[in-house]
Design an enzyme around this catalytic site. Structure first.
Site, PDB file in Angstrom:
ATOM      1  N   SER A 138      38.146  41.940  38.560  1.00 39.58           N
ATOM      2  CA  SER A 138      37.988  41.022  39.685  1.00 39.58           C
ATOM      3  C   SER A 138      39.384  40.600  40.132  1.00 39.58           C
ATOM      4  O   SER A 138      40.105  39.960  39.367  1.00 39.58           O
ATOM      5  CB  SER A 138      37.166  39.813  39.228  1.00 39.58           C
ATOM      6  OG  SER A 138      37.104  38.827  40.225  1.00 39.58           O
ATOM      7  N   LYS A 164      36.548  44.517  42.236  1.00 43.71           N
ATOM      8  CA  LYS A 164      35.958  43.430  43.027  1.00 43.71           C
ATOM      9  C   LYS A 164      37.087  42.692  43.727  1.00 43.71           C
ATOM     10  O   LYS A 164      38.061  42.284  43.103  1.00 43.71           O
ATOM     11  CB  LYS A 164      35.178  42.521  42.087  1.00 43.71           C
ATOM     12  CG  LYS A 164      34.724  41.207  42.669  1.00 43.71           C
ATOM     13  CD  LYS A 164      33.623  40.614  41.797  1.00 43.71           C
ATOM     14  CE  LYS A 164      33.931  39.185  41.410  1.00 43.71           C
ATOM     15  NZ  LYS A 164      32.837  38.599  40.597  1.00 43.71           N
ATOM     16  N   LYS A 166      38.194  39.513  45.964  1.00 45.67           N
ATOM     17  CA  LYS A 166      37.821  38.170  46.420  1.00 45.67           C
ATOM     18  C   LYS A 166      38.176  38.045  47.899  1.00 45.67           C
ATOM     19  O   LYS A 166      39.276  38.425  48.314  1.00 45.67           O
ATOM     20  CB  LYS A 166      38.575  37.111  45.610  1.00 45.67           C
ATOM     21  CG  LYS A 166      38.149  37.059  44.152  1.00 45.67           C
ATOM     22  CD  LYS A 166      36.733  36.496  44.000  1.00 45.67           C
ATOM     23  CE  LYS A 166      36.400  36.253  42.529  1.00 45.67           C
ATOM     24  NZ  LYS A 166      35.082  35.603  42.374  1.00 45.67           N
ATOM     25  N   ASP A 191      33.637  39.663  46.865  1.00 45.97           N
ATOM     26  CA  ASP A 191      33.004  38.417  46.392  1.00 45.97           C
ATOM     27  C   ASP A 191      33.583  37.253  47.190  1.00 45.97           C
ATOM     28  O   ASP A 191      34.788  37.015  47.163  1.00 45.97           O
ATOM     29  CB  ASP A 191      33.277  38.227  44.891  1.00 45.97           C
ATOM     30  CG  ASP A 191      32.570  36.998  44.302  1.00 45.97           C
ATOM     31  OD1 ASP A 191      31.851  36.293  45.038  1.00 45.97           O
ATOM     32  OD2 ASP A 191      32.740  36.755  43.076  1.00 45.97           O
ATOM     33  N   GLU A 216      29.079  40.000  47.137  1.00 49.17           N
ATOM     34  CA  GLU A 216      28.621  38.961  46.213  1.00 49.17           C
ATOM     35  C   GLU A 216      28.708  37.582  46.857  1.00 49.17           C
ATOM     36  O   GLU A 216      29.753  37.203  47.387  1.00 49.17           O
ATOM     37  CB  GLU A 216      29.480  39.024  44.940  1.00 49.17           C
ATOM     38  CG  GLU A 216      29.083  38.073  43.833  1.00 49.17           C
ATOM     39  CD  GLU A 216      29.911  38.297  42.549  1.00 49.17           C
ATOM     40  OE1 GLU A 216      30.511  39.379  42.403  1.00 49.17           O
ATOM     41  OE2 GLU A 216      29.966  37.384  41.718  1.00 49.17           O
ATOM     42  N   ASP A 241      25.346  35.458  42.653  1.00 49.78           N
ATOM     43  CA  ASP A 241      26.011  34.923  41.465  1.00 49.78           C
ATOM     44  C   ASP A 241      25.613  33.448  41.358  1.00 49.78           C
ATOM     45  O   ASP A 241      24.613  33.095  40.701  1.00 49.78           O
ATOM     46  CB  ASP A 241      27.534  35.128  41.619  1.00 49.78           C
ATOM     47  CG  ASP A 241      28.387  34.466  40.547  1.00 49.78           C
ATOM     48  OD1 ASP A 241      27.856  33.749  39.688  1.00 49.78           O
ATOM     49  OD2 ASP A 241      29.630  34.637  40.574  1.00 49.78           O
ATOM     50  N   LYS A 265      25.798  35.706  34.453  1.00 49.27           N
ATOM     51  CA  LYS A 265      26.789  35.049  33.609  1.00 49.27           C
ATOM     52  C   LYS A 265      25.987  34.146  32.689  1.00 49.27           C
ATOM     53  O   LYS A 265      25.322  33.218  33.170  1.00 49.27           O
ATOM     54  CB  LYS A 265      27.741  34.197  34.451  1.00 49.27           C
ATOM     55  CG  LYS A 265      28.616  34.989  35.412  1.00 49.27           C
ATOM     56  CD  LYS A 265      29.496  34.067  36.236  1.00 49.27           C
ATOM     57  CE  LYS A 265      30.339  34.864  37.213  1.00 49.27           C
ATOM     58  NZ  LYS A 265      31.081  33.987  38.161  1.00 49.27           N
ATOM     59  N   GLY A 293      32.068  37.341  34.897  1.00 49.22           N
ATOM     60  CA  GLY A 293      33.029  36.711  34.001  1.00 49.22           C
ATOM     61  C   GLY A 293      33.483  35.374  34.543  1.00 49.22           C
ATOM     62  O   GLY A 293      33.348  35.095  35.742  1.00 49.22           O
TER      63      GLY A 293
HETATM   64  O1  OSB Z   1      32.730  34.391  41.229  1.00 49.07           O
HETATM   65  O2  OSB Z   1      32.693  35.812  39.666  1.00 49.07           O
HETATM   66  C1  OSB Z   1      33.174  34.791  40.159  1.00 49.07           C
HETATM   67  C2  OSB Z   1      36.059  33.569  37.976  1.00 49.07           C
HETATM   68  C3  OSB Z   1      35.880  32.209  38.042  1.00 49.07           C
HETATM   69  C4  OSB Z   1      34.858  31.696  38.821  1.00 49.07           C
HETATM   70  C5  OSB Z   1      34.022  32.576  39.524  1.00 49.07           C
HETATM   71  C6  OSB Z   1      34.198  33.954  39.448  1.00 49.07           C
HETATM   72  C7  OSB Z   1      35.258  34.449  38.690  1.00 49.07           C
HETATM   73  C8  OSB Z   1      35.583  35.856  38.593  1.00 49.07           C
HETATM   74  C9  OSB Z   1      36.387  36.275  37.376  1.00 49.07           C
HETATM   75  O3  OSB Z   1      35.331  36.676  39.453  1.00 49.07           O
HETATM   76  C10 OSB Z   1      35.861  37.456  36.673  1.00 49.07           C
HETATM   77  C11 OSB Z   1      36.543  37.631  35.338  1.00 49.07           C
HETATM   78  O4  OSB Z   1      36.328  36.807  34.416  1.00 49.07           O
HETATM   79  O5  OSB Z   1      37.306  38.593  35.215  1.00 49.07           O
HETATM   80 MG    MG Z   2      31.160  35.596  41.850  1.00 46.84          MG
END
Ligand code: OSB
Ligand code: MG
Length: 375
Positions: A138, A164, A166, A191, A216, A241, A265, A293
């Site tokens: 991510s 992924k 952001k 995401d 996402e 999510d 999660k 994660g």
């Molecule tokens: O939206 O998936 C998410 C981390 C903190 C809060 C929200 C998200 C995330 C990540 C991190 O995308 C994924 C990872 O732990 O590598």
């Molecule tokens: Mg997410």
């Protein structure tokens, strides 16, 4: 039967190797809450509360979770005999609303304890079937498309099966398109962490041409109805999510057509019990799931890896190796990824499969509380 007589809470600070920026905030150093559970016979199990520093992902933070564990969750499990770890979530659900990450930290620790006591790896205890899991990364929001392309290209070269990206308004189409042009065949997704509204449907529809595996959580954290309206306008599957906080919400997603994939999660849904229920339901419905994660340390990661070994976790998870996050993890061995982009599920020893570096944790600890059963 499992009966706990002590839970030790610790807060440690662990700096990330690089800042992680999402649409709703940035993290440079994780404040991580660790739990050390002890049963009446002295067996020990470790778990992690994944709540963030700020309430920008869910309403919980490490501070609210700490309070909730001390005041509401621990008193409902300490000294109480549970026939099986799958019974714990219901006991916490009965008269405590919300605080899902606080509940999950204790509930998952009890699953870890159960695996230890049964003498089996956690992945086996829950019905895992994979020896290795496919790994995704991510990538936080970057300053420019060029910077993002460099990170994404490096990730693909390292072997990651899914990248992924952001996104947020102003850091979306041009950024994702640049990565797609540089990496025509890579498994890519975006995401948004709730950064859009239905008024932005045209922007999101522009992503439809970039062959993404999924988009996402573009809309509000607690929304399903508008996601259903948006999904009707997109070819790309939506993955939820934040919106999926329980089995009921997963069922609502399917009923409404609000998404076609779920990021599970365990911390977000209250632990392994609800995670397994959502996994099984999605499998029956033909909905693929993958493990998300929360920038976990090696302790929380152990639980995510075990979960991702279940049969319907058919897509690569945000379960990256320790080195992606930390200079040094707090477990040994550290979590590693091989050149084929996979991570081994620990199957050769009972419990969560890693040793806890207690001396290092002690050195990093900034706060500690010992909770004991009343008797
Ligand atoms: O939206 O998936 C998410 C981390 C903190 C809060 C929200 C998200 C995330 C990540 C991190 O995308 C994924 C990872 O732990 O590598
Ligand atoms: Mg997410």
């Amino acid at each position: 039967m499992i009966r706990l007589d002590q839970i030790t809470l610790r807060e440690i600070r662990l700096p990330l190797r690089e800042p992680f920026r999402i649409s709703s905030g940035v993290v440079t150093e994780r404040r991580i809450c660790l739990l050390e559970l002890r049963d009446v016979d002295g067996a020990v199990s470790w778990s992690e509360c994944v709540a963030g520093e700020e309430p920008n992902y869910s309403s919980e933070t490490i501070d609210t979770a700490w309070l909730a564990i001390e005041a509401y969750v621990a008193p409902r499990v300490l000294g109480v005999a549970f026939g099986a770890p799958g019974d714990v979530f219901a006991a916490l659900e009965h008269n405590v609303r919300g605080h899902l990450m606080a509940k999950a930290a204790v509930e998952m620790g009890i699953w870890g304890m159960a695996a230890e006591l049964a003498g089996v790896p956690l992945a086996r205890l829950i019905g895992g079937v994979r020896e290795r899991i496919a790994v995704g990364i991510s990538l936080g929001i970057q300053a420019s498309p060029e910077a993002l392309v460099a990170k994404a290209s490096a990730a693909v070269a390292e072997g990651y099966h899914k990248v992924k990206i952001k996104i947020e308004p102003g850091h979306d189409i041009a950024f994702v398109r640049a990565v797609r042009e540089a990496l025509p065949n890579a498994g890519l997704m975006a995401d948004a962490n709730n950064a859009y509204t239905l008024d932005d449907a045209r922007v999101l529809a522009a992503l439809d041409d970039l062959h993404l595996m999924m988009i996402e959580q573009p809309l509000a954290h607690d929304d399903l109805v508008r996601h259903a309206a948006l999904q009707k306008q997109l070819r790309t599957p939506l993955c939820l999510d934040e919106s999926i906080t329980s089995l009921d919400r997963a069922q609502d997603m399917v009923t409404l057509g609000a998404g076609r994939i779920i990021n599970i999660k365990p911390g977000r849904v209250g632990g392994f019990g609800p995670s397994l229920a959502i996994h099984d339901y999605c499998q029956e419905q033909g909905i693929p799931v993958w493990c998300g994660g929360m920038l976990e340390s090696g302790v929380g990661r152990a639980y995510n890896v075990a979960l991702a070994s279940l049969p319907n976790f058919t897509m690569p998870g945000d379960v990256s190796p320790s080195r992606r996050y930390w200079e040094q993890d707090i477990v040994s061995p550290e979590w590693t990824m091989t050149a084929d982009g996979t991570m081994g599920v620990p199957l050769s020893r009972p419990g969560i499969g890693v040793d806890i570096d207690i001396a290092r944790i002690d050195a990093l600890t900034v706060r500690r509380a010992v909770l004991r059963s009343p008797t």
